[in-house]
Design a protein around this motif. Structure first.
Motif, PDB file in Angstrom:
ATOM      1  N   TYR A 145     -63.188 -24.874 -24.389  1.00 31.20           N
ATOM      2  CA  TYR A 145     -63.116 -23.440 -23.513  1.00 31.20           C
ATOM      3  C   TYR A 145     -63.581 -22.629 -22.287  1.00 31.20           C
ATOM      4  N   ASP A 185     -58.225 -12.986 -23.414  1.00 32.61           N
ATOM      5  CA  ASP A 185     -58.881 -12.664 -22.260  1.00 32.61           C
ATOM      6  C   ASP A 185     -57.841 -12.543 -21.614  1.00 32.61           C
ATOM      7  N   ASP A 186     -57.204 -12.962 -21.285  1.00 33.75           N
ATOM      8  CA  ASP A 186     -55.846 -14.032 -20.222  1.00 33.75           C
ATOM      9  C   ASP A 186     -55.254 -11.864 -19.794  1.00 33.75           C
ATOM     10  N   HIS A 190     -62.055 -22.813 -18.125  1.00 31.94           N
ATOM     11  CA  HIS A 190     -61.861 -21.240 -17.468  1.00 31.94           C
ATOM     12  C   HIS A 190     -62.890 -20.953 -16.918  1.00 31.94           C
ATOM     13  N   VAL A 217     -59.800 -19.798 -31.387  1.00 32.65           N
ATOM     14  CA  VAL A 217     -59.689 -20.418 -29.407  1.00 32.65           C
ATOM     15  C   VAL A 217     -58.729 -19.592 -28.535  1.00 32.65           C
ATOM     16  N   LYS A 218     -57.384 -20.293 -29.075  1.00 33.10           N
ATOM     17  CA  LYS A 218     -56.168 -19.814 -28.513  1.00 33.10           C
ATOM     18  C   LYS A 218     -56.556 -17.624 -28.900  1.00 33.10           C
ATOM     19  N   LYS A 228     -59.221 -17.042 -25.657  1.00 32.57           N
ATOM     20  CA  LYS A 228     -58.230 -16.616 -24.521  1.00 32.57           C
ATOM     21  C   LYS A 228     -57.213 -16.186 -23.722  1.00 32.57           C
ATOM     22  N   THR A 229     -56.003 -16.122 -25.036  1.00 34.12           N
ATOM     23  CA  THR A 229     -54.715 -14.706 -25.141  1.00 34.12           C
ATOM     24  C   THR A 229     -55.066 -13.551 -24.480  1.00 34.12           C
ATOM     25  N   THR A 233     -58.497 -17.382 -10.630  1.00 34.15           N
ATOM     26  CA  THR A 233     -59.250 -17.953 -11.957  1.00 34.15           C
ATOM     27  C   THR A 233     -60.851 -16.428 -12.374  1.00 34.15           C
TER      28      THR A 233
END
Length: 301
Positions: free
Chosen positions: A136, A241-242, A140, A234-235, A238-239, A298
């Protein structure tokens, strides 16, 4: 002095305890990526190299571990943290099973040795988590690093996943660090994952601007099997982080609009020239932390 954060104080008139206090305070305030420059400034200001070296070695160890400083050892990138600190300036890297000594002043690694780790069920989980998180981060973060560690908390075995990404651009007058750590235990059926973000930014072209953003998040995840948990973990990372990434961009936009509405529109001369304020805000402020690639935003960290 060249560093914008170091005041021009006459240290030579201070007593040694006062010098130590001032040196430590300035070193502890060093933004990420600027510790070495502050040390160089202090050599010139204090004019007592031995005292500066002594205090810088102590504070530098805390600075590096706090910021998850990455170092290259045997072709691997290792994060310096409190979680892999063996004491005596030695650290270990669980992924490749070695330990090493690190000089916090020179940045030199030495005395690399094998570090035995029991290949039990928990180590298999740790390795799988590292592999999933590393995939990941590589996708990213243009220059990101991560590692997963095990730590004991009483009788409980905990896991800590650390992410670090930075961009140091002193010639362009800015430095930035994005880091997070994620702590959890592998309890049956369900576990609580707690994440802590820290974003630090120092911009010193036309002003001395320091920005620090901290945020904690928490979520319960099912623990069914190893592959399922790694994927869900990991999901979740990521969520979150976003979410924080989007929130920061929205705050930059709101700040730009507020400045225009309350201040700039009253003070700027009327030229009847159209200006894209959103574009300016992203270029002058947003570029410190983010870049646009093909219309998508990004993380720069």
């Amino acid at each position: 002095m060249g560093h914008p954060g170091t005041p021009l104080t006459d240290f030579t008139r201070e007593s040694e305890p006062e010098k130590v206090s001032l040196i430590c305070r300035l070193l502890r305030q060093s933004p990420p990526g600027e510790f070495g420059q502050v040390v160089q400034d202090l050599y010139a200001l204090v004019k007592d190299d031995e005292l500066v070296r002594q205090e810088a070695a102590h504070v530098g160890a805390h600075h590096n571990k706090k910021n998850f400083t990455p170092v290259q050892v045997n072709g691997s990138t290792v994060l310096l943290t409190h979680y892999n600190d063996l004491g005596g300036n030695r650290f270990f890297y669980p992924q490749d099973k070695f330990s090493f000594e690190f000089d916090h002043l020179s940045g030199i690694t030495s005395k690399t040795h094998l570090h035995s780790v029991m290949l039990d069920e928990e180590e298999l989980w740790r390795g799988a988590l590292h592999k999933g998180l590393n995939t990941y981060v590589n996708c990213h973060f243009p220059a990101g690093n991560c590692c997963v560690f095990k730590k004991s908390l009483g009788k409980r075995q905990m896991f800590v996943a650390c992410i670090e990404a930075h961009e140091y651009q002193p010639l362009k007058h800015w430095n930035s660090l994005w880091k997070s750590d994620w702590t959890f235990a592998l309890t049956p059926i369900m576990t609580r994952v707690t994440g802590v973000f820290l974003l630090q930014l120092h911009y010193f072209k036309d002003a001395n601007l320091h920005v620090t953003i901290r945020k904690s998040v928490s979520e319960s995840l099912h623990v069914i099997d190893r592959n399922q948990f790694v994927s869900d973990f990991v999901k979740f990372v990521k969520t979150e982080d976003d979410k924080i990434h989007t929130a920061i961009l929205q705050n930059i936009q709101a700040l730009s609009e507020d400045m225009w509405r309350k201040d700039l529109r009253r003070k700027l001369p009327i030229t009847r020239t159209f200006m894209n304020w959103n574009d300016i805000s992203y270029k002058e402020i947003g570029k410190v932390g983010w870049q646009r690639y093909g219309g998508a935003i990004t993380r720069f960290f």
